[in-house]
Write a protein that holds these residues in place. Structure first.
Motif, PDB file in Angstrom:
ATOM      1  N   ALA A  16       8.418   3.263   4.656  1.00 26.46           N
ATOM      2  CA  ALA A  16       7.344   3.580   5.611  1.00 26.46           C
ATOM      3  C   ALA A  16       6.801   4.987   5.364  1.00 26.46           C
ATOM      4  N   ALA A  17       7.682   5.946   5.091  1.00 26.96           N
ATOM      5  CA  ALA A  17       7.219   7.313   4.828  1.00 26.96           C
ATOM      6  C   ALA A  17       6.340   7.365   3.581  1.00 26.96           C
ATOM      7  N   THR A  18       6.754   6.641   2.544  1.00 23.05           N
ATOM      8  CA  THR A  18       5.955   6.598   1.317  1.00 23.05           C
ATOM      9  C   THR A  18       4.589   5.971   1.578  1.00 23.05           C
ATOM     10  N   ARG A  19       4.577   4.906   2.348  1.00 22.86           N
ATOM     11  CA  ARG A  19       3.317   4.223   2.639  1.00 22.86           C
ATOM     12  C   ARG A  19       2.403   5.107   3.490  1.00 22.86           C
ATOM     13  N   PHE A  20       2.974   5.856   4.431  1.00 26.08           N
ATOM     14  CA  PHE A  20       2.142   6.753   5.232  1.00 26.08           C
ATOM     15  C   PHE A  20       1.608   7.901   4.387  1.00 26.08           C
ATOM     16  N   ASP A  21       2.392   8.360   3.430  1.00 22.69           N
ATOM     17  CA  ASP A  21       1.881   9.387   2.505  1.00 22.69           C
ATOM     18  C   ASP A  21       0.700   8.843   1.713  1.00 22.69           C
ATOM     19  N   LEU A  22       0.829   7.614   1.213  1.00 25.58           N
ATOM     20  CA  LEU A  22      -0.264   6.982   0.474  1.00 25.58           C
ATOM     21  C   LEU A  22      -1.492   6.823   1.359  1.00 25.58           C
ATOM     22  N   LEU A  99     -11.534  -0.130   2.635  1.00 24.81           N
ATOM     23  CA  LEU A  99     -10.788   1.043   3.052  1.00 24.81           C
ATOM     24  C   LEU A  99      -9.292   0.729   3.081  1.00 24.81           C
ATOM     25  N   PHE A 100      -8.491   1.611   2.513  1.00 24.29           N
ATOM     26  CA  PHE A 100      -7.024   1.511   2.481  1.00 24.29           C
ATOM     27  C   PHE A 100      -6.531   0.290   1.710  1.00 24.29           C
ATOM     28  N   ALA A 101      -7.267  -0.125   0.691  1.00 21.62           N
ATOM     29  CA  ALA A 101      -6.882  -1.309  -0.082  1.00 21.62           C
ATOM     30  C   ALA A 101      -5.532  -1.117  -0.763  1.00 21.62           C
ATOM     31  N   ALA A 102      -5.290   0.071  -1.319  1.00 21.62           N
ATOM     32  CA  ALA A 102      -4.016   0.314  -2.005  1.00 21.62           C
ATOM     33  C   ALA A 102      -2.852   0.287  -1.022  1.00 21.62           C
ATOM     34  N   SER A 103      -3.028   0.863   0.152  1.00 22.96           N
ATOM     35  CA  SER A 103      -1.960   0.868   1.158  1.00 22.96           C
ATOM     36  C   SER A 103      -1.651  -0.550   1.624  1.00 22.96           C
ATOM     37  N   ILE A 104      -2.694  -1.327   1.856  1.00 22.24           N
ATOM     38  CA  ILE A 104      -2.496  -2.711   2.309  1.00 22.24           C
ATOM     39  C   ILE A 104      -1.790  -3.521   1.226  1.00 22.24           C
ATOM     40  N   ALA A 105      -2.162  -3.331  -0.037  1.00 23.90           N
ATOM     41  CA  ALA A 105      -1.515  -4.057  -1.135  1.00 23.90           C
ATOM     42  C   ALA A 105      -0.033  -3.685  -1.230  1.00 23.90           C
ATOM     43  N   GLU A 106       0.282  -2.398  -1.097  1.00 22.99           N
ATOM     44  CA  GLU A 106       1.678  -1.972  -1.159  1.00 22.99           C
ATOM     45  C   GLU A 106       2.475  -2.503   0.029  1.00 22.99           C
ATOM     46  N   LEU A 107       1.885  -2.505   1.205  1.00 22.23           N
ATOM     47  CA  LEU A 107       2.581  -3.051   2.376  1.00 22.23           C
ATOM     48  C   LEU A 107       2.828  -4.552   2.215  1.00 22.23           C
ATOM     49  N   ASN A 108       1.869  -5.262   1.629  1.00 21.91           N
ATOM     50  CA  ASN A 108       2.072  -6.690   1.373  1.00 21.91           C
ATOM     51  C   ASN A 108       3.213  -6.915   0.383  1.00 21.91           C
TER      52      ASN A 108
END
Length: 128
Positions: A16-22, A99-108
């Motif tokens: 979660a911390a990594t994803r919030f940084d991204l 918007l936030f496509a990379a974050s959404i892909a990583e969360l998926n």
């Protein structure tokens, strides 16, 4: 059992911390892109407005005897130019990734990996 749960919680918090940084990096990049887009758009509007005014004055001066026809022709030209610029701007905005496509892909990916981990029988190693 509790050590395993604590390890899982630590892993989830790390993810979660990594994803919030991204997400923070993506927000900063999007802000920079929007500011640059606005500055460019304002300069474009100013330059075109001033250029259009000067061109219109020149055309009217050249065709002083037919000044109404010259003004009508300039208005038609600026209308067509504006329509083309509008369609070009819409195409540019549509071509930008969501918007936030990379974050959404990583969360998926994280959700898929977590589902695999939770559904895998104990003692079976993960797939590479």
């Amino acid at each position: 059992m509790f050590a395993s749960l604590r390890g899982l919680a630590e892993t989830l918090l790390g993810i979660a911390a990594t994803r919030f940084d991204l997400l923070g990096v993506e927000i900063a990049q999007e802000k920079e892109r929007l500011v640059a887009l606005l500055v460019t758009a304002m300069a474009l509007v100013f330059a075109f407005a001033f250029s259009a005014l000067m061109l219109t004055l020149l055309v009217v001066a050249l065709f002083w005897d037919n000044r109404l026809a010259a003004l009508a022709g300039c208005a038609a030209f600026y209308g067509a130019l504006g329509a083309w610029l509008w369609s070009h701007l819409r195409a540019q905005l549509a071509a930008h990734p969501p918007l936030f496509a990379a974050s959404i892909a990583e969360l998926n990916k994280d959700c898929d990996a977590l589902r695999e981990t939770l559904t895998r029988p104990p003692g079976v190693p993960p797939l590479p």
